[in-house]
Design a protein around this motif. Structure first.
Motif, PDB file in Angstrom:
ATOM      1  N   GLY A 124       0.559  -1.091   0.194  1.00  0.00           N
ATOM      2  CA  GLY A 124       0.403   0.103  -0.187  1.00  0.00           C
ATOM      3  C   GLY A 124       0.449   1.762   0.141  1.00  0.00           C
ATOM      4  N   ASP A 125       0.077   2.506  -0.123  1.00  0.00           N
ATOM      5  CA  ASP A 125       0.652   3.808  -0.193  1.00  0.00           C
ATOM      6  C   ASP A 125      -0.054   5.046   0.375  1.00  0.00           C
ATOM      7  OD1 ASP A 125      -1.148   3.659  -2.984  1.00  0.00           O
ATOM      8  OD2 ASP A 125       0.249   4.335  -3.962  1.00  0.00           O
ATOM      9  N   GLY A 126      -1.342   4.653   1.034  1.00  0.00           N
ATOM     10  CA  GLY A 126      -1.861   5.471   1.310  1.00  0.00           C
ATOM     11  C   GLY A 126      -2.672   5.223   2.319  1.00  0.00           C
ATOM     12  N   ASN A 127      -2.671   6.307   3.505  1.00  0.00           N
ATOM     13  CA  ASN A 127      -3.246   6.416   4.375  1.00  0.00           C
ATOM     14  C   ASN A 127      -5.060   5.154   4.696  1.00  0.00           C
ATOM     15  OD1 ASN A 127      -1.290   7.260   5.872  1.00  0.00           O
ATOM     16  ND2 ASN A 127      -2.381   9.585   7.029  1.00  0.00           N
ATOM     17  N   ASP A 136      -4.626   2.531   3.226  1.00  0.00           N
ATOM     18  CA  ASP A 136      -4.377   1.036   3.060  1.00  0.00           C
ATOM     19  C   ASP A 136      -4.005   0.600   4.968  1.00  0.00           C
ATOM     20  OD1 ASP A 136      -4.161   0.765   0.584  1.00  0.00           O
ATOM     21  OD2 ASP A 136      -2.422   2.112   0.666  1.00  0.00           O
ATOM     22  N   ILE A 137      -4.300   1.494   5.897  1.00  0.00           N
ATOM     23  CA  ILE A 137      -3.313   1.649   7.387  1.00  0.00           C
ATOM     24  C   ILE A 137      -4.458   0.314   7.454  1.00  0.00           C
ATOM     25  CG2 ILE A 137      -3.918   2.698   9.438  1.00  0.00           C
ATOM     26  CD1 ILE A 137      -3.317   4.782   7.683  1.00  0.00           C
ATOM     27  N   GLU A 138      -5.851   0.052   7.230  1.00  0.00           N
ATOM     28  CA  GLU A 138      -6.750  -0.681   7.841  1.00  0.00           C
ATOM     29  C   GLU A 138      -6.352  -2.135   7.329  1.00  0.00           C
ATOM     30  OE1 GLU A 138     -11.517  -1.001   5.612  1.00  0.00           O
ATOM     31  OE2 GLU A 138     -10.899   0.496   6.628  1.00  0.00           O
ATOM     32  N   MET A 139      -5.822  -1.920   5.686  1.00  0.00           N
ATOM     33  CA  MET A 139      -5.826  -3.709   5.189  1.00  0.00           C
ATOM     34  C   MET A 139      -4.210  -4.298   5.852  1.00  0.00           C
ATOM     35  SD  MET A 139      -4.864  -3.825   1.157  1.00  0.00           S
ATOM     36  CE  MET A 139      -3.249  -2.625   1.198  1.00  0.00           C
ATOM     37  N   PHE A 140      -3.709  -2.919   6.569  1.00  0.00           N
ATOM     38  CA  PHE A 140      -2.542  -3.761   7.104  1.00  0.00           C
ATOM     39  C   PHE A 140      -2.379  -4.110   8.314  1.00  0.00           C
ATOM     40  CE2 PHE A 140       2.092  -1.135   4.319  1.00  0.00           C
ATOM     41  CZ  PHE A 140       1.292  -1.656   3.680  1.00  0.00           C
ATOM     42  N   GLU A 141      -3.586  -3.521   8.984  1.00  0.00           N
ATOM     43  CA  GLU A 141      -3.924  -4.869   9.525  1.00  0.00           C
ATOM     44  C   GLU A 141      -4.386  -5.629  10.328  1.00  0.00           C
ATOM     45  OE1 GLU A 141      -5.974  -1.023  11.400  1.00  0.00           O
ATOM     46  OE2 GLU A 141      -4.510   0.242  12.099  1.00  0.00           O
ATOM     47  N   GLN A 142      -4.868  -6.574   9.232  1.00  0.00           N
ATOM     48  CA  GLN A 142      -5.662  -7.346   8.765  1.00  0.00           C
ATOM     49  C   GLN A 142      -3.724  -8.525   8.233  1.00  0.00           C
ATOM     50  OE1 GLN A 142      -8.543  -7.712   9.596  1.00  0.00           O
ATOM     51  NE2 GLN A 142      -8.024  -5.439  10.593  1.00  0.00           N
ATOM     52  N   VAL A 143      -3.073  -8.081   8.319  1.00  0.00           N
ATOM     53  CA  VAL A 143      -2.200  -8.677   7.587  1.00  0.00           C
ATOM     54  C   VAL A 143      -0.842  -9.002   8.109  1.00  0.00           C
ATOM     55  CG1 VAL A 143      -2.971  -8.434   4.969  1.00  0.00           C
ATOM     56  CG2 VAL A 143      -1.114  -7.377   5.895  1.00  0.00           C
ATOM     57  N   GLY A 144       0.293 -10.410   7.917  1.00  0.00           N
ATOM     58  CA  GLY A 144       0.933 -10.213   8.720  1.00  0.00           C
ATOM     59  C   GLY A 144       1.921  -9.611   7.952  1.00  0.00           C
ATOM     60  N   PRO A 177       2.780  -6.149   5.710  1.00  0.00           N
ATOM     61  CA  PRO A 177       2.444  -5.265   5.566  1.00  0.00           C
ATOM     62  C   PRO A 177       3.738  -4.534   5.282  1.00  0.00           C
ATOM     63  CG  PRO A 177       2.260  -4.985   7.745  1.00  0.00           C
ATOM     64  CD  PRO A 177       2.479  -6.053   7.795  1.00  0.00           C
ATOM     65  N   ILE A 178       4.011  -3.925   3.094  1.00  0.00           N
ATOM     66  CA  ILE A 178       4.603  -3.624   2.783  1.00  0.00           C
ATOM     67  C   ILE A 178       4.521  -2.489   2.376  1.00  0.00           C
ATOM     68  CG2 ILE A 178       6.685  -3.597   1.153  1.00  0.00           C
ATOM     69  CD1 ILE A 178       6.615  -6.389   2.868  1.00  0.00           C
ATOM     70  N   ALA A 179       4.883  -1.319   2.862  1.00  0.00           N
ATOM     71  CA  ALA A 179       4.426   0.043   2.340  1.00  0.00           C
ATOM     72  C   ALA A 179       5.481   0.780   0.633  1.00  0.00           C
ATOM     73  CB  ALA A 179       5.141   1.250   3.235  1.00  0.00           C
ATOM     74  N   MET A 180       4.732   1.211   0.654  1.00  0.00           N
ATOM     75  CA  MET A 180       5.730   1.472  -1.459  1.00  0.00           C
ATOM     76  C   MET A 180       6.063   2.575  -0.702  1.00  0.00           C
ATOM     77  SD  MET A 180       4.045  -0.486  -3.638  1.00  0.00           S
ATOM     78  CE  MET A 180       4.560  -0.494  -4.917  1.00  0.00           C
ATOM     79  N   SER A 231       4.684  -0.145   8.182  1.00  0.00           N
ATOM     80  CA  SER A 231       4.767  -1.305   7.821  1.00  0.00           C
ATOM     81  C   SER A 231       5.508  -2.143   7.963  1.00  0.00           C
ATOM     82  CB  SER A 231       5.456  -0.723   6.301  1.00  0.00           C
ATOM     83  OG  SER A 231       6.708  -0.424   6.475  1.00  0.00           O
ATOM     84  N   GLU A 232       6.191  -3.216   7.683  1.00  0.00           N
ATOM     85  CA  GLU A 232       7.251  -4.123   8.045  1.00  0.00           C
ATOM     86  C   GLU A 232       8.095  -3.951   7.021  1.00  0.00           C
ATOM     87  OE1 GLU A 232       7.464  -8.844   5.954  1.00  0.00           O
ATOM     88  OE2 GLU A 232       6.580  -8.840   8.352  1.00  0.00           O
ATOM     89  N   GLN A 233       8.444  -3.545   5.739  1.00  0.00           N
ATOM     90  CA  GLN A 233       9.763  -3.733   4.582  1.00  0.00           C
ATOM     91  C   GLN A 233       9.265  -2.242   3.863  1.00  0.00           C
ATOM     92  OE1 GLN A 233      10.959  -6.790   3.060  1.00  0.00           O
ATOM     93  NE2 GLN A 233       9.792  -8.115   4.193  1.00  0.00           N
ATOM     94  N   ILE A 234       9.719  -1.775   3.662  1.00  0.00           N
ATOM     95  CA  ILE A 234       9.617  -0.515   2.340  1.00  0.00           C
ATOM     96  C   ILE A 234      10.053  -0.773   0.990  1.00  0.00           C
ATOM     97  CG2 ILE A 234       9.216   1.773   1.759  1.00  0.00           C
ATOM     98  CD1 ILE A 234       9.567   2.267   5.113  1.00  0.00           C
ATOM     99  N   CYS A 235       9.089  -0.988   0.653  1.00  0.00           N
ATOM    100  CA  CYS A 235       9.777  -1.242  -2.010  1.00  0.00           C
ATOM    101  C   CYS A 235       9.996  -0.466  -2.431  1.00  0.00           C
ATOM    102  CB  CYS A 235       8.846  -2.542  -1.797  1.00  0.00           C
ATOM    103  SG  CYS A 235       7.199  -1.829  -2.437  1.00  0.00           S
ATOM    104  N   GLY A 236       9.980  -0.409  -3.182  1.00  0.00           N
ATOM    105  CA  GLY A 236      10.273   0.745  -4.139  1.00  0.00           C
ATOM    106  C   GLY A 236       8.884   1.417  -4.329  1.00  0.00           C
ATOM    107  N   HIS A 237       9.059   2.797  -5.173  1.00  0.00           N
ATOM    108  CA  HIS A 237       8.010   3.148  -5.658  1.00  0.00           C
ATOM    109  C   HIS A 237       6.728   2.667  -6.166  1.00  0.00           C
ATOM    110  CE1 HIS A 237       6.103   7.144  -7.497  1.00  0.00           C
ATOM    111  NE2 HIS A 237       6.724   7.885  -6.262  1.00  0.00           N
ATOM    112  N   VAL A 238       5.669   3.105  -5.938  1.00  0.00           N
ATOM    113  CA  VAL A 238       5.145   2.685  -7.185  1.00  0.00           C
ATOM    114  C   VAL A 238       4.859   2.886  -8.706  1.00  0.00           C
ATOM    115  CG1 VAL A 238       3.506   4.196  -7.188  1.00  0.00           C
ATOM    116  CG2 VAL A 238       2.170   1.973  -7.367  1.00  0.00           C
ATOM    117  N   ALA A 239       5.730   4.052  -9.273  1.00  0.00           N
ATOM    118  CA  ALA A 239       5.796   4.600 -10.569  1.00  0.00           C
ATOM    119  C   ALA A 239       7.069   3.511 -10.902  1.00  0.00           C
ATOM    120  CB  ALA A 239       6.369   5.853 -10.808  1.00  0.00           C
TER     121      ALA A 239
END
Length: 182
Positions: free
Chosen positions: A131-134, A136-144, A146-149, A160-168
């Motif tokens: 996810g990349d926006g607020n 997505d917070i409730e979605m992040f709370e439901q998974v083991g 959560p990876i932020a863009m 988030s557990e980790q941060i990956c690259g930019h969405v673009a």
């Protein structure tokens, strides 16, 4: 698997409220996304997803006869209270400062993820979400996992557990390749 449309009375109220501040809206059914007008914020919102605004003569019929799962429109935080005024079961789940997403009060990405996990019998600890926006917070709370863009909000990155690259820059693809997920 699961269906949770907006209530028709709420949709009609939102249409009236939006018209009162000269904002067209888009409705999303399971088959299409159409609008009752166009303006710069809505056009720019659609452009993010490489979509064009489809002003449809079928708009009123669609609202009356089809399940509408989401309303999208241009707008600002100061307009939120106007848009949902007098609705009973609608809420705003915005992710961009120039756009408003409206979904059922008892809906959202967290509910959707839970329904999918339940349907397939997958434990939360085995689930990953990006996810990349607020919104997505409730979605992040439901998974083991959560990876932020890379372009995510600071609030989302903080949980988030980790941060990956930019969405673009195909951040999800490269994250999955680097972690042997694909």
């Amino acid at each position: 698997m699961y269906s949770n449309p907006l209530k028709t009375n709420d949709i009609k109220t939102i249409i009236r409220n939006a018209a009162g501040i000269n904002r067209p809206i888009a409705v999303a059914t399971d088959e299409k996304v159409i609008t009752n007008g166009s303006e710069k914020d809505l056009v720019d919102y659609f452009a993010i997803a490489k979509m064009t605004v489809d002003v449809s003569e079928d708009f009123d019929r669609t609202v009356e006869e089809d399940n509408v799962y989401q309303i999208m429109m241009g707008g600002y935080k100061e307009e939120y209270h106007i848009i949902v005024k007098d609705t009973e079961k609608a809420k705003i789940a915005a992710w961009w400062n120039r756009a408003i997403d409206i979904i059922p009060k008892n809906g959202g990405k967290g509910i959707g993820v839970n329904k999918v996990l339940e349907y397939y019998g997958i434990d939360k600890s085995q689930a990953m979400a990006f996810g990349d926006g607020n919104n997505d917070i409730e979605m992040f709370e439901q998974v083991g996992h959560p990876i932020a863009m890379g372009n995510a909000s600071d609030d989302l990155k903080s949980i988030s557990e980790q941060i990956c690259g930019h969405v673009a820059e195909d951040g999800i693809y490269y994250f999955c390749k680097e972690n042997n997920l694909i």
